[in-house]
Design a protein around this motif. Structure first.
Motif, PDB file in Angstrom:
ATOM      1  N   ILE A  94      -7.708  -1.045   8.316  1.00  0.00           N
ATOM      2  CA  ILE A  94      -6.273  -1.050   8.035  1.00  0.00           C
ATOM      3  C   ILE A  94      -5.926   0.245   7.306  1.00  0.00           C
ATOM      4  N   VAL A  95      -4.937   0.977   7.830  1.00  0.00           N
ATOM      5  CA  VAL A  95      -4.481   2.217   7.192  1.00  0.00           C
ATOM      6  C   VAL A  95      -2.958   2.172   7.095  1.00  0.00           C
ATOM      7  N   ALA A  96      -2.428   2.344   5.881  1.00  0.00           N
ATOM      8  CA  ALA A  96      -0.982   2.400   5.691  1.00  0.00           C
ATOM      9  C   ALA A  96      -0.463   3.760   6.122  1.00  0.00           C
ATOM     10  N   ASP A 155       2.981   4.417   5.896  1.00  0.00           N
ATOM     11  CA  ASP A 155       4.215   4.572   5.124  1.00  0.00           C
ATOM     12  C   ASP A 155       3.926   4.216   3.678  1.00  0.00           C
ATOM     13  N   ASP A 156       4.775   4.711   2.774  1.00  0.00           N
ATOM     14  CA  ASP A 156       4.737   4.213   1.407  1.00  0.00           C
ATOM     15  C   ASP A 156       5.367   2.822   1.353  1.00  0.00           C
ATOM     16  N   ASN A 157       4.942   2.035   0.371  1.00  0.00           N
ATOM     17  CA  ASN A 157       5.439   0.667   0.192  1.00  0.00           C
ATOM     18  C   ASN A 157       5.293  -0.153   1.469  1.00  0.00           C
ATOM     19  N   ALA A 158       4.168   0.037   2.133  1.00  0.00           N
ATOM     20  CA  ALA A 158       3.872  -0.722   3.346  1.00  0.00           C
ATOM     21  C   ALA A 158       3.188  -2.028   2.952  1.00  0.00           C
ATOM     22  N   GLU A 159       3.748  -3.146   3.424  1.00  0.00           N
ATOM     23  CA  GLU A 159       3.252  -4.453   3.013  1.00  0.00           C
ATOM     24  C   GLU A 159       2.885  -5.284   4.227  1.00  0.00           C
ATOM     25  N   LEU A 160       1.800  -6.048   4.100  1.00  0.00           N
ATOM     26  CA  LEU A 160       1.379  -6.898   5.212  1.00  0.00           C
ATOM     27  C   LEU A 160       0.827  -8.222   4.713  1.00  0.00           C
ATOM     28  N   LEU A 161       0.757  -9.148   5.662  1.00  0.00           N
ATOM     29  CA  LEU A 161       0.147 -10.453   5.461  1.00  0.00           C
ATOM     30  C   LEU A 161      -0.962 -10.602   6.485  1.00  0.00           C
ATOM     31  N   PHE A 170       0.812  -1.218   0.000  1.00  0.00           N
ATOM     32  CA  PHE A 170       0.000   0.000   0.000  1.00  0.00           C
ATOM     33  C   PHE A 170       0.846   1.270   0.000  1.00  0.00           C
ATOM     34  N   ASP A 171       0.278   2.302  -0.643  1.00  0.00           N
ATOM     35  CA  ASP A 171       0.816   3.649  -0.539  1.00  0.00           C
ATOM     36  C   ASP A 171       0.381   4.271   0.779  1.00  0.00           C
ATOM     37  N   LYS A 172       1.160   5.226   1.242  1.00  0.00           N
ATOM     38  CA  LYS A 172       0.842   5.916   2.485  1.00  0.00           C
ATOM     39  C   LYS A 172      -0.545   6.562   2.405  1.00  0.00           C
ATOM     40  N   GLY A 173      -1.334   6.352   3.441  1.00  0.00           N
ATOM     41  CA  GLY A 173      -2.668   6.928   3.525  1.00  0.00           C
ATOM     42  C   GLY A 173      -3.770   6.045   2.964  1.00  0.00           C
ATOM     43  N   LYS A 174      -3.398   4.954   2.283  1.00  0.00           N
ATOM     44  CA  LYS A 174      -4.413   4.063   1.725  1.00  0.00           C
ATOM     45  C   LYS A 174      -5.127   3.320   2.857  1.00  0.00           C
ATOM     46  N   GLU A 175      -6.449   3.263   2.778  1.00  0.00           N
ATOM     47  CA  GLU A 175      -7.264   2.587   3.774  1.00  0.00           C
ATOM     48  C   GLU A 175      -8.010   1.422   3.139  1.00  0.00           C
ATOM     49  N   SER A 194       6.759  -4.831   5.799  1.00  0.00           N
ATOM     50  CA  SER A 194       7.561  -3.617   5.640  1.00  0.00           C
ATOM     51  C   SER A 194       6.689  -2.407   5.912  1.00  0.00           C
ATOM     52  N   GLY A 195       7.333  -1.298   6.290  1.00  0.00           N
ATOM     53  CA  GLY A 195       6.594  -0.064   6.546  1.00  0.00           C
ATOM     54  C   GLY A 195       5.799  -0.129   7.830  1.00  0.00           C
ATOM     55  N   SER A 196       4.711   0.622   7.872  1.00  0.00           N
ATOM     56  CA  SER A 196       3.909   0.701   9.090  1.00  0.00           C
ATOM     57  C   SER A 196       2.442   0.921   8.738  1.00  0.00           C
TER      58      SER A 196
END
Length: 238
Positions: free
Chosen positions: A221-223, A225-231, A172-177, A195-197
């Motif tokens: 879920i809200v990113a 950071d940019d390039n924030a990745e989760l599982l 996700f890009d920063k701010g994406k919900e 990665s990211g937060s």
């Protein structure tokens, strides 16, 4: 009412064998924490890095769903079912070990490490015929959205396992919900940040943190950071 359990990255168990550096979210091998035995059907979550040319010799497993997700490098798999495969970043490997499997996992490259997640889930059927599956994902399908990689349904997106569990990944890009709806009543959700937060229902989580949510129907879920990745692992709470 939803309840939460937060596992910060630096509170995980750690084993350094020289050729293997492994972080354990839940009790595993020489790491034992009675407060971290499992999260529902999710029994093992290891964050592994293996040195070039090294790996795990052939060893047995039974009655466990084992999932490997490479994050960097190439992992060579061999088993007594006749499978010899290389899994790479963007691939997902599943073994339903059932009545028993012998397998080895080695770094396929001698000049660089391989990093991967190894995840074990208790199955909902015992003593099944062992099976192996491997899929390759399209990174575009997880950009600013959730990409399903595992489910209980052979005809659904991704691969499948013997458990009422659904795995999704997202970048996700920063701010994406995004709102995640729990797939099955009574399931809980464990989120691991690659990665990211992010904030998960308003709680801040950063790289390699994990957070378990139970008793919820939807998760926000809200990113951050940019390039924030989760599982996201949606599993029965047993």
């Amino acid at each position: 009412m939803a309840s939460y359990i937060l596992h910060k990255a630096d509170t995980r168990g750690h084993a350094d064998h020289g050729w293997l550096s492994s972080h354990h979210t839940f009790s595993f091998a020489n790491y034992y924490n009675p407060e971290r035995m499992q999260f529902g059907a999710l029994r093992v979550f290891n964050d592994d890095k293996v040195a070039g040319g090294r790996g795990f010799d052939a060893h047995p497993h039974d009655n466990m769903e084992i999932i490997s997700i490479p994050l960097e490098g190439d992992l060579e798999h061999k088993d007594n079912l006749g499978n010899t495969e290389i899994i790479r970043q963007g691939d997902v490997q599943v073994m339903s070990t059932g009545t028993g499997v012998f397998h080895s996992e080695y770094n396929a490259n001698k000049d660089r490490p391989v990093s991967f997640l190894q995840i074990w889930l208790f199955p909902n059927q015992l003593n099944v015929t062992p099976r192996y599956d491997q899929i390759s994902l399209d990174i575009k399908d997880k950009k600013n959205q959730l990409q399903q990689i595992i489910s209980p349904d052979k005809d659904d997106a991704g691969t499948w396992i013997y458990q009422d569990a659904w795995f999704n990944m997202g970048l996700f890009d920063k701010g994406k919900e995004v709102d995640y709806k729990v797939k099955k009543e009574g399931n809980g959700v464990y989120v691991f940040v690659l990665s990211g937060s992010f904030t998960i229902d308003g709680q801040a989580v950063a790289t390699r943190d994990g957070i378990g949510v139970s008793g919820a129907e939807n998760i926000s879920i809200v990113a951050t950071d940019d390039n924030a990745e989760l599982l996201i692992m949606d599993v029965p709470m047993l």
